[in-house]
Design an enzyme around this catalytic site. Structure first.
Site, short mmCIF file in Angstrom:
data_model
loop_
_atom_site.label_atom_id
_atom_site.label_comp_id
_atom_site.label_asym_id
_atom_site.label_seq_id
_atom_site.Cartn_x
_atom_site.Cartn_y
_atom_site.Cartn_z
N CYS D 109 -4.13 12.95 -2.51
CA CYS D 109 -3.22 12.13 -2.63
C CYS D 109 -3.11 11.84 -4.06
O CYS D 109 -3.96 11.18 -5.01
CB CYS D 109 -3.43 10.76 -2.09
SG CYS D 109 -2.11 9.44 -2.63
N CYS D 112 -2.03 7.89 -5.48
CA CYS D 112 -2.98 6.93 -5.25
C CYS D 112 -4.04 7.45 -4.42
O CYS D 112 -4.64 8.61 -4.99
CB CYS D 112 -2.54 5.61 -4.39
SG CYS D 112 -1.30 6.13 -2.91
N SER D 113 -4.41 7.04 -3.23
CA SER D 113 -5.47 7.88 -2.68
C SER D 113 -5.39 7.80 -1.40
O SER D 113 -6.43 7.48 -0.58
CB SER D 113 -6.88 7.09 -3.19
OG SER D 113 -7.02 6.92 -4.39
N CYS D 114 -4.21 8.06 -0.60
CA CYS D 114 -4.09 8.10 0.58
C CYS D 114 -5.06 8.86 1.53
O CYS D 114 -5.27 9.83 0.97
CB CYS D 114 -2.49 8.17 0.93
SG CYS D 114 -1.49 7.08 0.36
#
Lengths: 209, 227, 227, 209
Positions: D109, D112-114
């Site tokens: 991602c 962000c950090s999905c």
């Protein structure tokens, strides 16, 4: 980016301490003389400034043939006034871009902070900060508005991003109320900001009154 | 390299902070850093300004944003002195800590690749006579390349793969992408290329904006114009 | 907004640091930040996850790089609590300093715009029935827009203005660009779009790479294929 | 980015102190109970982990009909095993992408950090760090090489950048030497990294010997 303006703080910043360390080590190796630091402060603090640029502008305003030579070959025209940039002066080639009724010019260096030292001295902090460098290529009219300069939508807005060794100087419009001003009087009117393109040259206070 | 330094068009980097009657230096250490440039030159550590610029580009990204202009110079100079064998990183760290810098203070520069050979300036500058004719003429439609050098380059990220038009020819100049890395001057034709704002930022961007960049011939491809 | 968070394809951000047998949290404070998410929800401060993501995107860029994942969450949460009127920035600063944070400690979040109205979740998630048919079919050639929203958006900078192809249709979903800003759900069709690596990074990039993105219909334009 | 790994330091970091301040203020307002923090640590430190993902993978390896349902509709197939993501589990829709002789998949991602919490727990630090997020879309083969995984040039490399609410799980190839393994034995073989796509599933040590 409050840390970009650490001069507001009392305690020495990380870079300040590392600079002190580096200076001490170079001194011990005989590679740097503290007098050199004083010389840099004297030279750039007092002698080199935007005055050279203002002289070029004032001459262009008062001498039409010079103005034409300046726009055709900025490097040679600056040299006529004894201003020789070269690589050390961050001005191996100078291009002068002229403001007028239909066009406004503004200069930036998005990749670092290239700037015509020989004409304008060292750049101001805002010119080197991420805010100006990131924004002025994308929303120049909004940026200029923050400088108090509203460029009408029908006026073309040319941004010059100094991405190689060519350096740019904006030739601002000569303000009203300066008929009969001497070249010297005109020089005093031209602020650095007008030659970067984030300001106009204001009318002299007495003329406006 | 599309590093943290490559800021054109990025968002969220704050508002302008303009200082009235700003001095040339805010602290003595800033002038000291300026003077260290000359010292680096004398020590044979600088190489050339392309190499110096790339040393700054290799600074830790957070340090790049935090350390102000002369802090970034300092970071670049550290790398130059260390890579030239003039000083060691350990000696700089040790001294900075003795002066009061915290143990956790960031090392300002973070070289990520083995150092390149140091190739110096030609004192006469970067303009070079070129026997090959320029590939593009005034008014030519061009397209910038999508690729960008993993090292030093002067094609900003925001202008990669975009359509523009040649508005000036500047003759031959030392090519920064090789010069910074000790791979020779490899002079190339330099042009000013004009990009319409809407071709960089889309149709909703500010009207009447034209962005000019000085781009080297290897960054440019011919472009067929749509009729 | 092409902010510091929009990292795809940027260079110079270091090498991978993989920790063996990494715990879920390295410090108690990280878990506390995680728990604060629930507290923010109960206090009506979160709004929705788009709003929360955008609060993180508005963090000071240097802090974004330095503060680690939960530090970034913390920065976003500060903004949410302050904008919802639950806490004041001054109270947080004052308390942090009393606990030993230096006066010069960066304020983790830096809202640059007046706060948007807070619009909450629909607990059922983000999938929405759409009566309008999808504009694009499987296999369609598309081009992403050059423009990007000045606020929250899910079109990464590296994929702006690039050619791709629809490989999946996902139906209607809440549109983050409006949802984050209290401007309604405005559901849009969502697609998976495949981009050839060479169309993103140029012909010299790694061979055989295809990058897939999940993109909302407003990010996409039809593309005529060259014959 | 050494500061991204402040757990190496002894002194509390800036974020740690600000978190402490925020926690204290929320406690005083009755908005946060310290027991809740302990519950988070217990829940994510012990209960939620990559086990759910490994169960899905092992089932797909042993049940061809399940494998086909999983690839056709990951969300429904995960729900068959009692794994219901929803928005809270960061998995409102699951898409499973399958590795094979001609294709390798890897998930990221960049914005962000999905990450599919319901299947894999909380993401590891490297998944959230700028280095992985910036590089894996541009030079995935180089990044995978640093993980010790050489993907041959003739194998297609598909990168999945989780830019909306769809979450991705990589279905790795079943390793040699696992004929006759029970589903339970297979679950134990599947590391988190293989389901993100930065590793393969290794042959079991006894089989390799």
């Amino acid at each position: 980016m409050s840390h970009d303006h650490d001069h507001d703080h009392e305690t020495p910043s990380g870079p300040a301490l590392r600079a002190e360390a580096l200076e001490a080590l170079l001194l011990e190796k005989g590679l740097l003389d503290p007098a050199e630091v004083d010389a840099v402060i004297a030279n750039y603090g007092e002698r080199v400034g935007p005055l050279n640029g203002a002289r070029v502008v004032a001459r262009a305003w008062t001498d039409e043939a010079y103005r034409q030579r300046l726009l055709a070959d900025g490097t040679a025209a600056a040299a006529e006034l004894g201003i020789v940039g070269g690589p050390g002066g961050q001005m191996e080639r100078l291009v002068v871009v002229e403001n007028g009724p239909t066009v406004h010019n503004v200069v930036v260096c998005t990749l670092c902070s290239c700037y015509p030292w020989a004409l304008l001295g060292l750049p101001p902090r805002w010119y080197k900060d991420p805010a100006y460098r990131s924004r002025v290529v994308r929303e120049p009219r909004a940026v200029l508005r923050e400088f108090g300069l509203e460029v009408p939508a029908e006026k073309a807005l040319k941004v010059w991003d100094s991405s190689a060794e060519v350096r740019y100087l904006v030739l601002p419009e000569r303000p009203e109320g300066t008929q009969g001003f001497s070249e010297e009087q005109l020089v005093a009117l031209v602020p650095r900001e007008a030659m970067i393109g984030v300001a106009l040259v204001s009318e002299p206070p007495e003329a406006a009154a | 390299m599309q590093g943290i330094h490559d800021l054109g068009g990025r968002e969220g980097f704050g508002v302008l902070q303009v200082e009235k009657d700003e001095p040339a230096f805010h602290h003595r250490w800033e002038a000291a850093v300026f003077a260290m440039m000359f010292a680096a030159g004398r020590a044979g550590a600088t190489g050339n300004s392309d190499r110096f610029r790339h040393a700054i580009e290799r600074i830790d990204p957070a340090a790049y944003l935090e350390d102000s202009y002369y802090g970034r110079w300092l970071g670049g100079l550290e790398t130059l002195f260390v890579e030239a064998g003039v000083l060691t990183r350990e000696a700089i760290d040790e001294r900075a800590q003795r002066l009061g810098a915290p143990l956790t203070a960031r090392v300002a520069s973070r070289p990520q690749a083995p150092p390149d050979p140091i190739v110096g300036y030609d004192a006469s500058g970067c303009l070079r006579d070129l026997s090959t004719p320029p590939r593009f003429a005034l008014g030519d439609a061009v397209q910038t390349t999508l690729a960008s050098s993993p090292g030093h380059t002067r094609l900003p990220a925001y202008a990669r793969g975009r359509p523009g038009r040649i508005t000036a020819q500047h003759g031959g100049w030392v090519f920064p992408d090789t010069h910074a890395h000790g791979a020779g001057e490899q002079p190339a034709h330099l042009y000013t290329v004009a990009f319409e704002g809407r071709d960089l930022w889309g149709p909703g961007s500010e009207p009447g904006v034209v962005v000019h960049l000085d781009l080297f011939e290897p960054y440019l491809l011919p472009r067929k114009e749509s009729p």
